[in-house]
Design a protein around this motif. Structure first.
Motif, mmCIF file in Angstrom:
data_model
loop_
_atom_site.group_PDB
_atom_site.id
_atom_site.type_symbol
_atom_site.label_atom_id
_atom_site.label_comp_id
_atom_site.label_asym_id
_atom_site.label_seq_id
_atom_site.Cartn_x
_atom_site.Cartn_y
_atom_site.Cartn_z
ATOM 1 N N LEU A 155 47.068 37.681 -37.848
ATOM 2 C CA LEU A 155 47.465 38.289 -39.113
ATOM 3 C C LEU A 155 47.408 37.320 -40.293
ATOM 4 O O LEU A 155 47.093 37.754 -41.414
ATOM 5 N N PRO A 156 47.685 36.009 -40.117
ATOM 6 C CA PRO A 156 47.500 35.106 -41.254
ATOM 7 C C PRO A 156 46.059 35.082 -41.772
ATOM 8 O O PRO A 156 45.833 34.941 -42.978
ATOM 9 N N VAL A 157 45.101 35.237 -40.869
ATOM 10 C CA VAL A 157 43.693 35.270 -41.281
ATOM 11 C C VAL A 157 43.423 36.543 -42.080
ATOM 12 O O VAL A 157 42.749 36.518 -43.123
ATOM 13 N N VAL A 158 43.959 37.671 -41.616
ATOM 14 C CA VAL A 158 43.797 38.949 -42.327
ATOM 15 C C VAL A 158 44.389 38.844 -43.724
ATOM 16 O O VAL A 158 43.770 39.253 -44.718
ATOM 17 N N LEU A 159 45.604 38.295 -43.818
ATOM 18 C CA LEU A 159 46.266 38.165 -45.118
ATOM 19 C C LEU A 159 45.495 37.216 -46.029
ATOM 20 O O LEU A 159 45.315 37.496 -47.221
ATOM 21 N N LYS A 160 45.027 36.103 -45.488
ATOM 22 C CA LYS A 160 44.300 35.112 -46.289
ATOM 23 C C LYS A 160 43.018 35.703 -46.855
ATOM 24 O O LYS A 160 42.726 35.568 -48.051
ATOM 25 N N GLU A 161 42.229 36.360 -46.002
ATOM 26 C CA GLU A 161 40.932 36.874 -46.427
ATOM 27 C C GLU A 161 41.063 38.021 -47.430
ATOM 28 O O GLU A 161 40.252 38.127 -48.367
ATOM 29 N N ASN A 162 42.043 38.881 -47.222
ATOM 30 C CA ASN A 162 42.135 40.109 -48.017
ATOM 31 C C ASN A 162 43.058 40.015 -49.227
ATOM 32 O O ASN A 162 42.888 40.778 -50.183
ATOM 33 N N ILE A 163 44.031 39.106 -49.182
ATOM 34 C CA ILE A 163 45.023 39.043 -50.257
ATOM 35 C C ILE A 163 45.153 37.649 -50.866
ATOM 36 O O ILE A 163 44.925 37.464 -52.058
ATOM 37 N N MET A 164 45.495 36.667 -50.063
ATOM 38 C CA MET A 164 45.908 35.375 -50.619
ATOM 39 C C MET A 164 44.755 34.621 -51.281
ATOM 40 O O MET A 164 44.944 34.018 -52.355
ATOM 41 N N ASP A 165 43.583 34.630 -50.686
ATOM 42 C CA ASP A 165 42.436 33.982 -51.341
ATOM 43 C C ASP A 165 42.046 34.707 -52.630
ATOM 44 O O ASP A 165 41.841 34.061 -53.673
ATOM 45 N N ALA B 30 45.942 32.100 -54.311
ATOM 46 C CA ALA B 30 47.069 31.380 -53.733
ATOM 47 C C ALA B 30 46.640 29.981 -53.294
ATOM 48 O O ALA B 30 45.453 29.721 -53.067
ATOM 49 N N SER B 31 47.596 29.106 -53.145
ATOM 50 C CA SER B 31 47.308 27.740 -52.721
ATOM 51 C C SER B 31 46.877 27.725 -51.254
ATOM 52 O O SER B 31 46.930 28.748 -50.559
ATOM 53 N N ILE B 32 46.506 26.550 -50.789
ATOM 54 C CA ILE B 32 46.140 26.400 -49.375
ATOM 55 C C ILE B 32 47.339 25.969 -48.539
ATOM 56 O O ILE B 32 47.192 25.686 -47.348
ATOM 57 N N THR B 33 48.528 25.948 -49.142
ATOM 58 C CA THR B 33 49.677 25.347 -48.459
ATOM 59 C C THR B 33 50.520 26.317 -47.646
ATOM 60 O O THR B 33 51.314 25.896 -46.811
ATOM 61 N N TRP B 34 50.392 27.633 -47.882
ATOM 62 C CA TRP B 34 51.254 28.574 -47.172
ATOM 63 C C TRP B 34 50.832 28.692 -45.707
ATOM 64 O O TRP B 34 49.657 28.544 -45.364
ATOM 65 N N ARG B 35 51.809 28.954 -44.848
ATOM 66 C CA ARG B 35 51.562 29.154 -43.422
ATOM 67 C C ARG B 35 52.433 30.299 -42.911
ATOM 68 O O ARG B 35 53.567 30.465 -43.347
ATOM 69 N N TRP B 36 51.883 31.067 -41.969
ATOM 70 C CA TRP B 36 52.621 32.170 -41.350
ATOM 71 C C TRP B 36 52.688 31.871 -39.860
ATOM 72 O O TRP B 36 51.667 31.842 -39.185
ATOM 73 N N LYS B 37 53.887 31.647 -39.360
ATOM 74 C CA LYS B 37 54.066 31.145 -38.005
ATOM 75 C C LYS B 37 54.740 32.167 -37.090
ATOM 76 O O LYS B 37 55.429 33.079 -37.553
ATOM 77 N N GLY B 38 54.536 31.967 -35.788
ATOM 78 C CA GLY B 38 55.176 32.781 -34.766
ATOM 79 C C GLY B 38 56.022 31.931 -33.842
ATOM 80 O O GLY B 38 56.068 30.701 -33.977
ATOM 81 N N TYR B 39 56.693 32.583 -32.897
ATOM 82 C CA TYR B 39 57.490 31.838 -31.928
ATOM 83 C C TYR B 39 56.583 30.965 -31.059
ATOM 84 O O TYR B 39 55.384 31.252 -30.884
ATOM 85 N N ASP B 40 57.160 29.925 -30.483
ATOM 86 C CA ASP B 40 56.377 28.986 -29.685
ATOM 87 C C ASP B 40 55.676 29.659 -28.510
ATOM 88 O O ASP B 40 54.591 29.227 -28.096
ATOM 89 N N ASN B 41 56.308 30.721 -27.959
ATOM 90 C CA ASN B 41 55.752 31.378 -26.770
ATOM 91 C C ASN B 41 54.987 32.662 -27.097
ATOM 92 O O ASN B 41 54.629 33.415 -26.193
#
Length: 383
Positions: free
Chosen positions: A226-236, A240-251
């Motif tokens: 989903l971070p790739v979807v958001l980056k390609e369609n919205i954030m780029d 937006a900067s290159i600094t944001w990250r969208w993370k999930g749980y370790d497992n």
């Protein structure tokens, strides 16, 4: 009727402001305007900023400590994903896209907790706009057939119910049980554990496990992280900067089409979620004040945004993971216009959109109980 008037007002405002709307091309060249040019009282706006700085969120700046303290009543609660120490109060106020005022370190990347939900909702809107989901009224089981939505209860659930947080989904995801997530403040958690489930669509329950089920389901539909979807369609496209990250749980690793992908979270109360700076949050708010249009390019359909800002039946203050300042609900900011909607996160993170006055307001690490007063001060400053 009230909702029709609201959409007429916002559409009229959009047309009137279309010629003067400004879209920043980069953070380095973001134009500013004075309080006078923005139609805001200078002395009262100075009071707004002073108020935001003086009412910092009381929790620890070490967010691992703040999270564990804030959710200590949850059975089995633990940190499952990354966290980050936060900075101090920060914020931005935009008028017609231009910066009226900024305070604090607006380029610092911090966790933003449940503000992430509004980004997640947007990823669902992308899936709908692309036809990957035919309708949000479809049952999710028709798209996710791996057993996540099996059984009498879960098979009824629609995409819209997941987006409105009234799905009543039952189960366990990445080691967290739905009944253990955000239990009622009163009563015995065991009573809730064995209680008869609500009918999907009838009761809103703020529950991160169910939000993460939505993120997992959208991963299956997009077949991309989903971070790739958001980056390609919205954030780029919004610069937006290159600094944001969208993370999930370790497992939270999934295999999709033979590739390992992380399923992200819709919040951060067990860690993870969106890590982002203030300026990128402001850009996201600017996209929504312009009904999904960025400098002439429609990034997400106006039709989806209209539906996302429609009050849900169980909670008139909630749409598709956006809060609505609707006077019909209990979560209403008195003295603030009903045309305001906002994303809100733990620790006092907010993206607030006031279409009537063409204002986008981002405030971070404001004591959450003070946000109504903060918005009343801004309303009083409008000339």
């Amino acid at each position: 009727m009230k909702q029709s008037i609201y959409f007429l007002l916002t559409f009229t405002s959009f047309i009137l402001n279309a010629q003067q709307q400004y879209f920043p091309q980069s953070t380095a060249s973001w134009e500013t305007i004075s309080y006078q040019e923005a139609g805001l009282d200078a002395d009262k706006m100075d009071d707004v900023v002073a108020f935001a700085k003086a009412n910092e969120y009381k929790g620890s700046r070490d967010l691992r400590i703040a999270i564990l303290d804030g959710f200590k009543k949850e059975p089995f609660h633990e940190i499952l994903g990354p966290t980050k120490k936060r900075g101090g109060p920060a914020g931005m106020i935009l008028k017609n896209g231009k910066i009226v005022k900024a305070w604090g370190d607006v380029n610092r990347v911090d966790m933003t907790f449940s503000v992430t939900k509004s980004f997640l909702s947007t990823v669902a809107g992308i899936a709908l706009d692309k036809g990957l989901i035919a309708s949000e009224n479809d049952t999710v089981a028709n798209y996710v057939w791996d057993g996540t939505f099996a059984g009498k209860q879960n098979s009824q659930i629609t995409w819209s119910q997941l987006l409105q947080q009234n799905s009543a989904w039952q189960g366990e995801l990445y080691g967290v049980k739905d009944w253990a997530d955000r239990p009622p403040r009163d009563g015995d958690v065991d009573d809730w554990q064995y209680a008869q489930p609500h009918k999907p669509g009838t009761v809103m329950e703020y529950n991160d496990v169910r939000v993460n089920v939505l993120a997992y389901s959208l991963l299956q539909v997009h077949r991309k992280p989903l971070p790739v979807v958001l980056k390609e369609n919205i954030m780029d496209p919004i610069g937006a900067s290159i600094t944001w990250r969208w993370k999930g749980y370790d497992n939270a690793w999934e295999t999709v089409d033979g590739l390992q992908m992380k399923s992200v979270t819709g919040g951060g109360h067990s860690g993870a979620g969106m890590f982002i700076n203030t300026t990128d949050m402001a850009r996201f708010g600017l996209l929504f004040i312009n009904n999904g249009n960025w400098n002439g390019k429609q990034l997400i359909s106006r039709e989806f945004i209209d539906r996302a800002l429609t009050p849900s039946t169980p909670n008139p203050n909630y749409g598709y993971m956006w809060w609505l300042n609707n006077a019909d609900g209990s979560r209403h900011w008195n003295g603030v216009g009903e045309n305001v909607f906002y994303a809100a996160g733990f620790g006092g993170n907010f993206i607030i959109v006031d279409r009537e006055h063409d204002l986008v307001i981002v405030t971070r690490w404001l004591e959450p109980s003070k946000v109504e007063e903060f918005m009343q001060l801004i309303t009083a400053a409008i000339d």
